[in-house]
Design a protein around this motif. Structure first.
Motif, PDB file in Angstrom:
ATOM      1  N   UNK A  83      -1.704 -80.091  23.994  1.00 45.48           N
ATOM      2  CA  UNK A  83      -0.719 -79.060  24.309  1.00 45.48           C
ATOM      3  C   UNK A  83      -0.063 -78.537  23.036  1.00 45.48           C
ATOM      4  N   UNK A  84       0.284 -77.248  23.056  1.00 49.51           N
ATOM      5  CA  UNK A  84       0.977 -76.675  21.913  1.00 49.51           C
ATOM      6  C   UNK A  84       1.216 -75.192  22.086  1.00 49.51           C
ATOM      7  N   UNK A  85       2.027 -74.626  21.188  1.00 47.28           N
ATOM      8  CA  UNK A  85       2.239 -73.188  21.160  1.00 47.28           C
ATOM      9  C   UNK A  85       1.024 -72.524  20.509  1.00 47.28           C
ATOM     10  N   UNK A  86       0.969 -71.198  20.581  1.00 46.86           N
ATOM     11  CA  UNK A  86      -0.172 -70.480  19.989  1.00 46.86           C
ATOM     12  C   UNK A  86      -0.326 -70.777  18.496  1.00 46.86           C
ATOM     13  N   UNK A  87       0.736 -70.716  17.674  1.00 46.02           N
ATOM     14  CA  UNK A  87       0.568 -71.064  16.254  1.00 46.02           C
ATOM     15  C   UNK A  87       0.076 -72.501  16.054  1.00 46.02           C
ATOM     16  N   UNK A  88       0.557 -73.418  16.894  1.00 47.87           N
ATOM     17  CA  UNK A  88       0.111 -74.814  16.773  1.00 47.87           C
ATOM     18  C   UNK A  88      -1.356 -74.952  17.135  1.00 47.87           C
ATOM     19  N   UNK A  89      -1.788 -74.240  18.179  1.00 48.32           N
ATOM     20  CA  UNK A  89      -3.190 -74.307  18.600  1.00 48.32           C
ATOM     21  C   UNK A  89      -4.101 -73.760  17.512  1.00 48.32           C
ATOM     22  N   UNK A  90      -3.691 -72.685  16.861  1.00 51.24           N
ATOM     23  CA  UNK A  90      -4.485 -72.132  15.754  1.00 51.24           C
ATOM     24  C   UNK A  90      -4.591 -73.146  14.620  1.00 51.24           C
ATOM     25  N   UNK A  91      -3.494 -73.827  14.311  1.00 47.74           N
ATOM     26  CA  UNK A  91      -3.515 -74.867  13.272  1.00 47.74           C
ATOM     27  C   UNK A  91      -4.441 -76.012  13.665  1.00 47.74           C
ATOM     28  N   UNK A  92      -4.361 -76.458  14.905  1.00 48.36           N
ATOM     29  CA  UNK A  92      -5.235 -77.536  15.387  1.00 48.36           C
ATOM     30  C   UNK A  92      -6.706 -77.148  15.226  1.00 48.36           C
ATOM     31  N   UNK A  93      -7.007 -75.885  15.520  1.00 44.02           N
ATOM     32  CA  UNK A  93      -8.385 -75.413  15.434  1.00 44.02           C
ATOM     33  C   UNK A  93      -8.859 -75.426  13.984  1.00 44.02           C
ATOM     34  N   UNK A  94      -8.040 -74.949  13.083  1.00 45.32           N
ATOM     35  CA  UNK A  94      -8.405 -74.916  11.661  1.00 45.32           C
ATOM     36  C   UNK A  94      -8.575 -76.319  11.088  1.00 45.32           C
ATOM     37  N   UNK A  95      -7.778 -77.260  11.582  1.00 49.12           N
ATOM     38  CA  UNK A  95      -7.846 -78.635  11.081  1.00 49.12           C
ATOM     39  C   UNK A  95      -8.965 -79.442  11.735  1.00 49.12           C
ATOM     40  N   UNK A  96      -9.665 -78.846  12.692  1.00 50.25           N
ATOM     41  CA  UNK A  96     -10.760 -79.538  13.358  1.00 50.25           C
ATOM     42  C   UNK A  96     -10.310 -80.532  14.409  1.00 50.25           C
ATOM     43  N   UNK A  97      -9.052 -80.433  14.843  1.00 56.09           N
ATOM     44  CA  UNK A  97      -8.539 -81.376  15.839  1.00 56.09           C
ATOM     45  C   UNK A  97      -8.937 -80.989  17.261  1.00 56.09           C
ATOM     46  N   UNK A  98      -9.341 -79.740  17.463  1.00 53.91           N
ATOM     47  CA  UNK A  98      -9.817 -79.294  18.767  1.00 53.91           C
ATOM     48  C   UNK A  98     -11.104 -78.493  18.581  1.00 53.91           C
ATOM     49  N   UNK A  99     -11.876 -78.377  19.665  1.00 54.22           N
ATOM     50  CA  UNK A  99     -13.112 -77.604  19.635  1.00 54.22           C
ATOM     51  C   UNK A  99     -12.862 -76.135  19.965  1.00 54.22           C
ATOM     52  N   UNK A 100     -11.880 -75.887  20.831  1.00 49.92           N
ATOM     53  CA  UNK A 100     -11.556 -74.521  21.217  1.00 49.92           C
ATOM     54  C   UNK A 100     -10.108 -74.465  21.687  1.00 49.92           C
ATOM     55  N   UNK A 101      -9.539 -73.274  21.626  1.00 46.62           N
ATOM     56  CA  UNK A 101      -8.168 -73.077  22.077  1.00 46.62           C
ATOM     57  C   UNK A 101      -8.103 -71.955  23.091  1.00 46.62           C
ATOM     58  N   UNK A 102      -7.216 -72.090  24.058  1.00 41.83           N
ATOM     59  CA  UNK A 102      -7.020 -71.061  25.078  1.00 41.83           C
ATOM     60  C   UNK A 102      -5.587 -70.566  24.968  1.00 41.83           C
ATOM     61  N   UNK A 103      -5.421 -69.308  24.586  1.00 42.91           N
ATOM     62  CA  UNK A 103      -4.095 -68.756  24.305  1.00 42.91           C
ATOM     63  C   UNK A 103      -4.003 -67.319  24.799  1.00 42.91           C
ATOM     64  N   UNK A 104      -2.784 -66.803  24.766  1.00 37.02           N
ATOM     65  CA  UNK A 104      -2.589 -65.389  25.077  1.00 37.02           C
ATOM     66  C   UNK A 104      -2.912 -64.542  23.852  1.00 37.02           C
TER      67      UNK A 104
END
Length: 293
Positions: free
Chosen positions: A129-150
């Motif tokens: 879980x996270x805000x859109x900026x946090x999800x983008x950071x997670x994606x760049x750091x390789x912590x997630x495979x994909x993000x779903x955001x507005x």
């Protein structure tokens, strides 16, 4: 270890395992002279004899036994790695890491997650879980495979696939029943207590910007951190909540909430699926995205 040495170790392994140069050649689809030559190359590189010949074929020397104890472990690990890769290819193993907001997980992704889990129960699902900026950071750091955001998301490092369209609206409970069939101006709406999602949400920024564009400042009386609270506080009569219509369909249908109509059109928003551009996706991530259409 060079590739040439790796091939020599393979020959050594099979010769030691079978106790026969002929059987080793058959297992590796080589000629017996090729196997003999490979063994000699390995022995010359160490300056040690690895095999002794006997009536049944070949046997390991004490030095050969030492080498075999290591090579055997390597062979087992490689075999296990191949099995793991096959399991990942068949989606019998692995994990899928998705970043998003609580509301998108609950109201948008849940049916897709359920279907995916039913088809591939061995894939571990990790929802972050996270805000859109946090999800983008997670994606760049390789912590997630994909993000779903507005959307919109403007970032050259990200690839964004458009998902469903959402429509935000203001809703209220029975305490404000006198507003049910009226069309309010922004100025009239602001006379009532407004409940908004936390300051860093994409929906919050969009509605604030919209009001600002018409010369009004949207100041909430209550700020909350979840869609469920937005819904519940509106039902309890603590104010008028700004929510996504698709997320309150049940409440609108059972009339525990009703939509407040405004004399300006609220623009729809788009949900997007983000991945890192030019980065290969896992088999599980590709399968999940494909199932979302």
């Amino acid at each position: 270890m060079s590739m040439n040495n790796f091939e020599l170790y393979k020959v050594f392994y099979w010769a030691a395992k079978t106790g026969s140069l002929t059987k080793a050649a058959k297992a590796l689809y080589l000629t017996q002279p090729s196997v003999s030559h490979a063994i000699k190359q390995l022995e010359d590189s160490f300056g040690l004899a690895l095999f002794s010949r006997n009536s049944k074929g070949v046997a390991l020397t004490p030095e050969g036994i030492t080498l075999y104890s290591y090579i055997e472990q390597s062979h087992i690990l490689i075999a296990l790695a191949e099995e793991k890769m096959a399991a990942l290819q068949k989606l019998d193993s692995g994990e899928l890491r998705i970043g998003g907001s609580d509301s998108l997980f609950k109201h948008y992704l849940l049916p897709y997650l359920e279907t995916f889990h039913n088809h591939f129960p061995s894939i571990k699902l990790q929802l972050i879980h996270g805000t859109t900026p946090e999800i983008i950071t997670f994606l760049r750091e390789g912590r997630i495979d994909l993000g779903v955001v507005r959307l919109p998301i403007v970032d050259s490092q990200l690839e964004v696939r458009e998902g469903i369209q959402l429509q935000d609206c203001f809703v209220a409970g029975s305490r404000y029943a006198e507003l049910k069939d009226k069309v309010l101006s922004m100025e009239q709406l602001l006379r009532y207590p407004v409940i908004l999602f936390s300051r860093n949400s994409r929906a919050r920024m969009a509605i604030t910007d919209l009001f600002h564009g018409y010369g009004h400042e949207l100041k909430p009386e209550i700020e909350v951190g979840s869609v469920d609270l937005l819904i519940e506080l509106a039902r309890k009569g603590l104010g008028i909540s700004f929510v996504t219509r698709e997320f309150v369909s049940k409440e609108l249908e059972d009339q525990s909430l009703f939509e407040i109509k405004l004399d300006v059109e609220l623009p729809p928003s788009q949900v997007g699926i983000m991945t890192m551009r030019n980065m290969p996706l896992t088999k599980a991530a590709n399968e999940f995205i494909a199932r979302m259409g």
